[in-house]
Design a protein around this motif. Sequence first.
Motif, PDB file in Angstrom:
ATOM      1  N   VAL A 136      -7.342   3.472 -23.091  1.00 48.23           N
ATOM      2  CA  VAL A 136      -7.867   4.848 -23.176  1.00 48.23           C
ATOM      3  C   VAL A 136      -7.544   5.680 -21.940  1.00 48.23           C
ATOM      4  N   ASP A 137      -7.119   5.020 -20.852  1.00 49.33           N
ATOM      5  CA  ASP A 137      -6.914   5.799 -19.631  1.00 49.33           C
ATOM      6  C   ASP A 137      -5.609   5.461 -18.902  1.00 49.33           C
ATOM      7  N   SER A 138      -5.574   4.298 -18.243  1.00 52.87           N
ATOM      8  CA  SER A 138      -4.518   4.118 -17.227  1.00 52.87           C
ATOM      9  C   SER A 138      -3.102   3.993 -17.791  1.00 52.87           C
ATOM     10  N   GLY A 142       1.288   8.395 -16.624  1.00 55.27           N
ATOM     11  CA  GLY A 142       2.326   8.185 -15.605  1.00 55.27           C
ATOM     12  C   GLY A 142       1.851   8.025 -14.182  1.00 55.27           C
ATOM     13  N   LYS A 143       0.548   7.762 -13.984  1.00 55.87           N
ATOM     14  CA  LYS A 143       0.118   7.459 -12.613  1.00 55.87           C
ATOM     15  C   LYS A 143       0.401   5.986 -12.354  1.00 55.87           C
ATOM     16  N   THR A 144       1.201   5.710 -11.330  1.00 56.21           N
ATOM     17  CA  THR A 144       1.507   4.319 -10.978  1.00 56.21           C
ATOM     18  C   THR A 144       1.103   4.123  -9.526  1.00 56.21           C
ATOM     19  N   TRP A 220      -7.481  13.415 -25.896  1.00 54.46           N
ATOM     20  CA  TRP A 220      -8.098  14.244 -24.844  1.00 54.46           C
ATOM     21  C   TRP A 220      -7.303  14.120 -23.551  1.00 54.46           C
ATOM     22  N   LYS A 221      -6.934  12.875 -23.209  1.00 51.01           N
ATOM     23  CA  LYS A 221      -6.198  12.685 -21.952  1.00 51.01           C
ATOM     24  C   LYS A 221      -4.823  13.375 -22.050  1.00 51.01           C
ATOM     25  N   ARG A 222      -4.182  13.247 -23.205  1.00 43.89           N
ATOM     26  CA  ARG A 222      -2.885  13.901 -23.421  1.00 43.89           C
ATOM     27  C   ARG A 222      -2.974  15.403 -23.126  1.00 43.89           C
ATOM     28  N   ARG A 234      -6.459  20.744 -13.241  1.00 46.00           N
ATOM     29  CA  ARG A 234      -7.520  20.254 -14.144  1.00 46.00           C
ATOM     30  C   ARG A 234      -7.512  18.748 -14.385  1.00 46.00           C
ATOM     31  N   ARG A 235      -6.398  18.088 -14.067  1.00 46.29           N
ATOM     32  CA  ARG A 235      -6.374  16.626 -14.265  1.00 46.29           C
ATOM     33  C   ARG A 235      -7.450  15.937 -13.421  1.00 46.29           C
ATOM     34  N   ALA A 236      -7.861  16.604 -12.329  1.00 50.61           N
ATOM     35  CA  ALA A 236      -8.921  16.039 -11.482  1.00 50.61           C
ATOM     36  C   ALA A 236     -10.195  15.761 -12.281  1.00 50.61           C
ATOM     37  N   LEU A 237     -10.384  16.485 -13.400  1.00 55.29           N
ATOM     38  CA  LEU A 237     -11.576  16.237 -14.227  1.00 55.29           C
ATOM     39  C   LEU A 237     -11.697  14.765 -14.620  1.00 55.29           C
ATOM     40  N   LEU A 238     -10.530  14.112 -14.797  1.00 53.44           N
ATOM     41  CA  LEU A 238     -10.544  12.711 -15.242  1.00 53.44           C
ATOM     42  C   LEU A 238     -11.173  11.794 -14.201  1.00 53.44           C
ATOM     43  N   ASN A 239     -11.440  12.339 -13.025  1.00 52.87           N
ATOM     44  CA  ASN A 239     -12.075  11.541 -11.967  1.00 52.87           C
ATOM     45  C   ASN A 239     -13.599  11.582 -12.030  1.00 52.87           C
ATOM     46  N   LEU A 240     -14.157  12.109 -13.108  1.00 51.35           N
ATOM     47  CA  LEU A 240     -15.624  12.100 -13.222  1.00 51.35           C
ATOM     48  C   LEU A 240     -16.170  10.692 -12.923  1.00 51.35           C
TER      49      LEU A 240
HETATM   50  N1  GLY Z   1      -6.966   8.047 -14.499  1.00 51.19           N
HETATM   51  C1  GLY Z   1      -6.976   9.376 -14.082  1.00 51.19           C
HETATM   52  C2  GLY Z   1      -5.689  10.097 -14.346  1.00 51.19           C
HETATM   53  O1  GLY Z   1      -4.839   9.570 -15.035  1.00 51.19           O
HETATM   54  O2  GLY Z   1      -5.505  11.178 -13.860  1.00 51.19           O
END
Ligand code: GLY
Length: 351
Positions: A136-138, A142-144, A220-222, A234-240
């Motif tokens: 669902v997340d990682s 493309g965050k490595t 949602w993440k997409r 706005r991607r910072a929101l995913l750091n809730l």
């Molecule tokens: N896991 C947070 C992000 O992908 O930005």
Amino acid sequence: MTQVHVPVSVPYDVEIGPGLLSGLGDKVNALCPKASRFLVVTDDTVGPLWAQKALDSLAAAGLAAAVYTLPHGEASKTAASLIDILNFAAAEHLTRSDAFLALGGGMVGDLTGLAAATYMRGVAYIQIPTTLLAAVDSSVGGKTAVDLPAGKNLMGAFWQPRHVLCDTDTLSTLPDADFTSGCAEVIKTAVLFDEELFEELSRDGKAFDRESLIARCVAWKRDIVAEDERDTGRRALLNLGHTLGHAVEAESGFALSHGQCVAIGMATVCRAAAKGGLCVSDVPEKVDAVLEKFGLPIRTDIPLDRLMERMLSDKKRAGATVSVIVPEAIGRCAIRPMDRAALQDLMKAGL
Ligand code: GLY
């Protein structure tokens, strides 16, 4: 099977459903037609369960692969492991047109992605998430990264996968604690964006349909990643829940899982936001209730001064401020830059 398209600089699809690993060979043949050799990176928990199925599918499609197996757990997510993988790929004569396959959870995915980003200045890789958290997340976006002694994910790159293949059968071998940890990221998605999902989780707990729930979270993440691929807005929101969560994770010596720490971070920031009049007053009660329904913790007794130092060295810091994600209502959160004093007051109110 459900498919979610991710329209970033190099677009790709996320496929979610049972039995997808059997089609891995045909899939990579289509996606990487010039590749003649593959490197499967996995860990010593997932490898014995699922690597053979991946290798059989590659072999049936006429593809050769080598397997690199890491010890499981966050302790393997190091620069030393990265170099070992790169040396292994070189010893196995992988070329620039070959590809890496990340078979595992978040640690394997992040590390393999960074290895792919750096091997011969960048090769293709495919994420094959086998945990709910990775699904669902990682695995998407493309965050490595690897961790440095100073903190989590401090060495990394943005490098989008060529494809994400999420075989929901692999979740059946996931230990309960790991499944619960992944549920924290699901609840995070609901608190951030999706009040209806939050109500469903509050009502039904873990009795959800995995394929549709993963697809919903990935969608949602997409949307966020497509809008802010390089995490400058706005991607910072995913750091809730992650600013405090990462601090608790490090202070606990990784004895608590990532999901448990995110749960504590999320519950704390909700309590703090309500006390400060920043969010609807029943949010903390609702968030505490859903986290507890899923068997996730909502408090830590680690002293605030120890957590403060960790939070201030977090990579979400910019200059003298840290961006904290503050809920306003279920399904709506805001990014609030805070200096040390504001962060300390907020956390004191929530802990
Ligand atoms: N896991 C947070 C992000 O992908 O930005």
